[in-house]
Motif scaffolding. Structure first.
Motif, PDB file in Angstrom:
ATOM      1  N   GLY A  84      18.456  19.366  36.806  1.00 31.28           N
ATOM      2  CA  GLY A  84      17.247  18.946  37.197  1.00 31.28           C
ATOM      3  C   GLY A  84      16.225  19.360  36.942  1.00 31.28           C
ATOM      4  N   ILE A  85      15.524  20.588  36.386  1.00 34.31           N
ATOM      5  CA  ILE A  85      14.176  20.395  36.180  1.00 34.31           C
ATOM      6  C   ILE A  85      14.630  20.058  33.723  1.00 34.31           C
ATOM      7  N   GLY A  86      15.883  19.787  33.843  1.00 36.26           N
ATOM      8  CA  GLY A  86      16.121  19.812  32.822  1.00 36.26           C
ATOM      9  C   GLY A  86      15.929  20.860  31.705  1.00 36.26           C
ATOM     10  N   GLY A  87      15.954  21.916  31.760  1.00 38.59           N
ATOM     11  CA  GLY A  87      16.493  23.145  30.913  1.00 38.59           C
ATOM     12  C   GLY A  87      17.745  23.648  30.192  1.00 38.59           C
ATOM     13  N   ALA A  95      20.962  17.450  39.747  1.00 34.05           N
ATOM     14  CA  ALA A  95      21.332  17.461  38.442  1.00 34.05           C
ATOM     15  C   ALA A  95      22.241  16.446  38.011  1.00 34.05           C
ATOM     16  N   MET A  96      21.978  15.553  36.659  1.00 39.85           N
ATOM     17  CA  MET A  96      22.581  14.063  36.309  1.00 39.85           C
ATOM     18  C   MET A  96      24.240  14.025  35.201  1.00 39.85           C
ATOM     19  N   GLY A  99      24.191  14.518  41.677  1.00 34.93           N
ATOM     20  CA  GLY A  99      24.680  16.379  42.369  1.00 34.93           C
ATOM     21  C   GLY A  99      23.743  17.266  42.530  1.00 34.93           C
ATOM     22  N   PRO A 100      24.090  17.793  43.290  1.00 39.16           N
ATOM     23  CA  PRO A 100      22.859  18.960  43.837  1.00 39.16           C
ATOM     24  C   PRO A 100      23.445  20.181  42.958  1.00 39.16           C
ATOM     25  N   ARG A 124      16.330  13.761  30.617  1.00 39.18           N
ATOM     26  CA  ARG A 124      16.115  13.246  31.025  1.00 39.18           C
ATOM     27  C   ARG A 124      14.566  13.190  31.848  1.00 39.18           C
ATOM     28  N   ASP A 125      13.550  12.319  31.862  1.00 41.01           N
ATOM     29  CA  ASP A 125      12.925  11.748  32.647  1.00 41.01           C
ATOM     30  C   ASP A 125      12.676  11.630  34.041  1.00 41.01           C
ATOM     31  N   ASN A 126      11.736  12.653  34.646  1.00 44.34           N
ATOM     32  CA  ASN A 126      12.026  13.024  36.020  1.00 44.34           C
ATOM     33  C   ASN A 126      11.028  12.111  36.058  1.00 44.34           C
ATOM     34  N   ALA A 127       9.606  11.805  35.746  1.00 50.76           N
ATOM     35  CA  ALA A 127       9.257  10.387  35.966  1.00 50.76           C
ATOM     36  C   ALA A 127       9.167   9.037  36.162  1.00 50.76           C
TER      37      ALA A 127
END
Length: 123
Positions: free
Chosen positions: A53-56, A33-34, A99-100, A72-75
């Motif tokens: 993390g996934i952005g949802g 998570a950001m 953080g997680p 976020r752009d995980n790529a």
């Protein structure tokens, strides 16, 4: 080692917009998570926004809801904070954190922090 590097801060007039970016390295980005925090002079660091993390899933401080958007752009291992309708009270150093756990970031921030980027909003 883990590095979070913020960019995009600057001076803007009230009512204007800025987009902050935070590039991450040294972590499996999509599993973290950001979040964004900010600290104004003489005040404590405060939560601004978080994204899963996934952005949802996202959450925002009441003071920025409807004006700021976290994505976020995980790529690209990058998280963004789009800030619209800026107010002088948004003036602060903005910090990126990773953080997680989503809820932990809301409560106290993540395990890792960037060096911060200054945002100044003039009236």
């Amino acid at each position: 080692q883990v590095q979070l590097v913020e960019s995009g801060g600057g001076l803007v007039q009230a009512g204007g917009s800025l987009r902050l970016s935070c590039g991450a390295s040294g972590i499996t980005f999509g599993t973290y998570a950001m979040g964004w925090f900010r600290q104004a002079p003489g005040k404590e660091r405060e939560f601004v926004a978080v994204i899963s993390g996934i952005g949802g899933l996202t959450d925002y401080a009441d003071s920025v809801k409807g004006r700021f958007t976290i994505t976020r752009d995980n790529a690209k291992n990058t998280v963004y904070l789009q800030m619209n309708s800026l107010k002088p009270e948004d003036t602060a150093v903005y910090y990126c954190t990773a953080g997680p756990k989503f809820n932990a970031i809301v409560a106290r921030g993540g395990d890792y922090w960037g060096q911060g980027t200054q945002v100044t909003v003039s009236s």
